[in-house]
Write an enzyme that holds these catalytic residues in place. Structure first.
Site, mmCIF file in Angstrom:
data_model
loop_
_atom_site.group_PDB
_atom_site.id
_atom_site.type_symbol
_atom_site.label_atom_id
_atom_site.label_comp_id
_atom_site.label_asym_id
_atom_site.label_seq_id
_atom_site.Cartn_x
_atom_site.Cartn_y
_atom_site.Cartn_z
ATOM 1 N NE ARG A 143 -3.147 2.720 2.634
ATOM 2 C CZ ARG A 143 -3.286 3.445 3.726
ATOM 3 N NH1 ARG A 143 -2.927 2.984 4.908
ATOM 4 N NH2 ARG A 143 -3.806 4.657 3.655
ATOM 5 C CG ASN A 233 -4.361 7.470 5.458
ATOM 6 O OD1 ASN A 233 -4.464 6.275 5.664
ATOM 7 N ND2 ASN A 233 -3.745 8.285 6.304
ATOM 8 C CD GLU A 234 -4.782 7.596 9.955
ATOM 9 O OE1 GLU A 234 -4.253 8.661 10.344
ATOM 10 O OE2 GLU A 234 -4.363 6.483 10.314
ATOM 11 C CE1 TYR A 367 0.071 2.542 13.503
ATOM 12 C CE2 TYR A 367 -1.976 3.636 12.916
ATOM 13 C CZ TYR A 367 -0.718 3.206 12.578
ATOM 14 O OH TYR A 367 -0.231 3.424 11.311
ATOM 15 C CD GLU A 438 -1.632 4.008 8.204
ATOM 16 O OE1 GLU A 438 -1.402 4.400 9.374
ATOM 17 O OE2 GLU A 438 -1.741 4.792 7.236
#
Length: 540
Positions: A143, A233-234, A367, A438
């Site tokens: 990615r 992304n995010e 995370y 991630e």
């Protein structure tokens, strides 16, 4: 407070459990991830050449991004580093001695037009070197993100930068030649600077049209080979850290009650516009899929009280519901409407039609986790957190930390939270396929430690074993998880933390030619993946 032993027993989490490749479906995707700005912008090099090399990031026709500008503002990056020098891309083509001799000549003007060719070829060589490493470790997917300003230097979409197209063609082709599938992110925070300065970036609805043109160009240029796309992304981090807390580019915090929600609103609509283009123009012909990557800490209620349970649910809605609710239900979560009122933008009927286009997959960046309790007086400084009326707690009953501590102050090792968030997303959002896009942890950079100690990252090995076991458990629960991407392939530029934190499976020696050294976690992953190929037992 939550009692650790009782909680882990009830959830079925085994802190000492093992995991193997055979715990996952045969077609499960295992990959590594990077982003354009972070991996391309390793600034540390031979100090004597640093002044000469500043500006190398502009090679290949790339325009500046908001992070190029932000990283030069005094005090924004903790170690005062910035992204000027793409030395890892442009300057790994030749041996050190000859390379620096040629660079000397280039900057002295002796090579003239050949300088661009040398830079471009070394850029491609760098990527091939790291792509070989991905293949050797056994990953079958990579990615990475495309730099918007490398395709359209000013972001406006009026003139395509052919060198940028060629550069990404080379990366994609090199991956496919090695049996590695590209998973391409269109936007990973590096907005073209011109769009921010000329129209206000994500605060202006025009940005949706500019993003749509950029996405269309990428689909047309690369979609014959790229079958897995991520729009943004995010978006949470762009909205809050970029427009409320101010620690990310563009670093705004002047109007925290309005701007974060406007920036988020336009990101959601930009995503929807890109999906609409792909589905109407490319999907039948190219056969790919498009997803959206959100990030979320799992929020576990700190007690069985109604107040704490409501606070935990509220926390999840303010993280993940903010961006997924509009795509599945046509509007923001009710709790956000109640608490933010007119500060939250409204979707028009036309907007809702575009939002209704089905997501092919949800990308989840995860995370760590927290316990959540309800509070009426929130100690948080920023409005986004205050309005949630919750407190994030990092301890079990008795004061033990919720998990082992990584280098970043926010990152604790809490594997059971990943299983919980995967189940939550699946149940809440129509059992859409999920990729963990991630997942990883960081070490503190430490010049005083010998290299062999930096490479022996035992905590990261425990992290991956625990979190992968949670993914396997979620699959057994019935969650449709299709893949997992470790963050990250390389140590790199960690935004406001600069080079003080190392997330990589592979150690990058910033002071010795940017040489690569696989860490223990890289070798663990390689054994894990290859044990699956050999049909062996549990990977220890």
């Amino acid at each position: 407070m939550v009692k650790k032993e009782e909680f882990l027993r009830e959830t079925g989490h085994n802190e000492n459990g093992s995991v193997s490749r055979s715990d996952f479906p045969p077609n499960f995707v295992f990959g590594v991830a990077t982003s354009a700005y972070q991996s391309a912008k390793i600034v540390e090099c031979h100090d004597m050449y640093k002044a000469k090399l500043e500006g190398a990031c502009k090679q290949g026709g790339r325009g500046p991004s908001i992070w190029d500008a932000f990283s030069h503002i005094e005090g924004k990056i903790i170690d005062k580093s910035n992204g000027d020098v793409a030395v890892d891309h442009y300057h790994r083509y030749m041996t050190n001695r000859f390379r620096w001799k040629v660079i000397d000549s280039i900057f002295a003007g002796e090579y003239g037009g050949i300088a661009e060719i040398l830079f471009r070829e070394s850029y491609n060589y760098f990527y091939e070197e790291d792509i070989d490493l991905i293949a050797k470790l056994g990953f079958n997917a990579y990615r990475f993100s495309i730099s918007w300003s490398r395709i359209f230097p000013d972001g406006l979409g009026t003139k395509i930068n052919a060198e940028g197209i060629n550069f990404y063609n080379n990366i994609i082709n090199a991956l496919l030649e090695r049996g590695i599938q590209p998973y391409v992110t269109l936007y990973h925070w590096d907005l073209p600077l011109h769009l921010d300065e000329s129209v206000g970036g994500w605060l202006n609805k025009q940005i949706i049209e500019y993003f749509a043109v950029y996405a269309d160009t990428c689909f047309a240029s690369f979609g014959d080979r790229v079958k897995n796309w991520i729009t943004l992304n995010e978006p949470l981090q762009t909205a809050i850290n970029g427009y409320d807390v101010g620690i990310f580019a563009p670093g705004r915090r002047e109007n925290a009650r309005i701007e974060p929600y406007l920036a988020a609103h336009h990101q959601i609509l930009a995503h929807a516009a890109a999906v609409s283009i792909y589905q109407s123009k490319y999907k039948d012909k190219q056969g790919g899929q498009v997803g959206f990557v959100v990030d979320c800490e799992w929020a576990e209620a700190n007690s069985d009280t109604i107040e704490d349970k409501a606070a935990a649910a509220r926390r999840l809605d303010f993280q993940i519901g903010w961006f997924l609710h509009p795509l599945y239900f046509g509007d923001y979560p009710e709790v956000m409407r109640e608490r933010l009122g007119d500060q939250l933008p409204k979707f028009s009927e036309e907007d809702k039609k575009i939002l209704s286009n089905k997501l092919d997959f949800i990308g989840l960046n995860h995370y760590t986790s927290r316990f959540i309790s309800h509070v009426t007086e929130c100690a948080e400084e920023n409005y986004y957190y205050k309005v949630q009326e919750m407190k994030r707690i990092e301890e079990w009953e008795g004061g033990q930390a919720i998990g082992e501590k990584a280098a970043s102050e926010w990152l604790y090792v809490v594997p059971w939270g990943l299983r919980k968030i995967l189940n939550y997303v699946s149940q809440k959002y129509a059992a859409t396929p999920i990729f963990v896009t991630e997942n990883g942890m960081d070490d503190e950079d430490n010049d005083n430690l010998p290299l062999h100690e930096m490479l022996d990252d035992k905590l990261r090995v425990r992290y991956f074993k625990g979190y992968l076991a949670s993914v396997a458990q979620a699959i057994k629960d019935g969650v449709d998880v299709r893949g997992y991407f470790a963050w990250s392939l390389l140590d790199n530029f960690e935004w406001a933390q600069g080079y003080t934190k190392r997330f990589g499976l592979v150690y990058v020696d910033y002071k010795n030619g940017l040489s690569r050294h696989p860490k223990s976690s890289a070798y663990w992953f390689s054994r894990f993946l290859k044990a699956g190929e050999n049909k062996k037992g549990k990977e220890e």
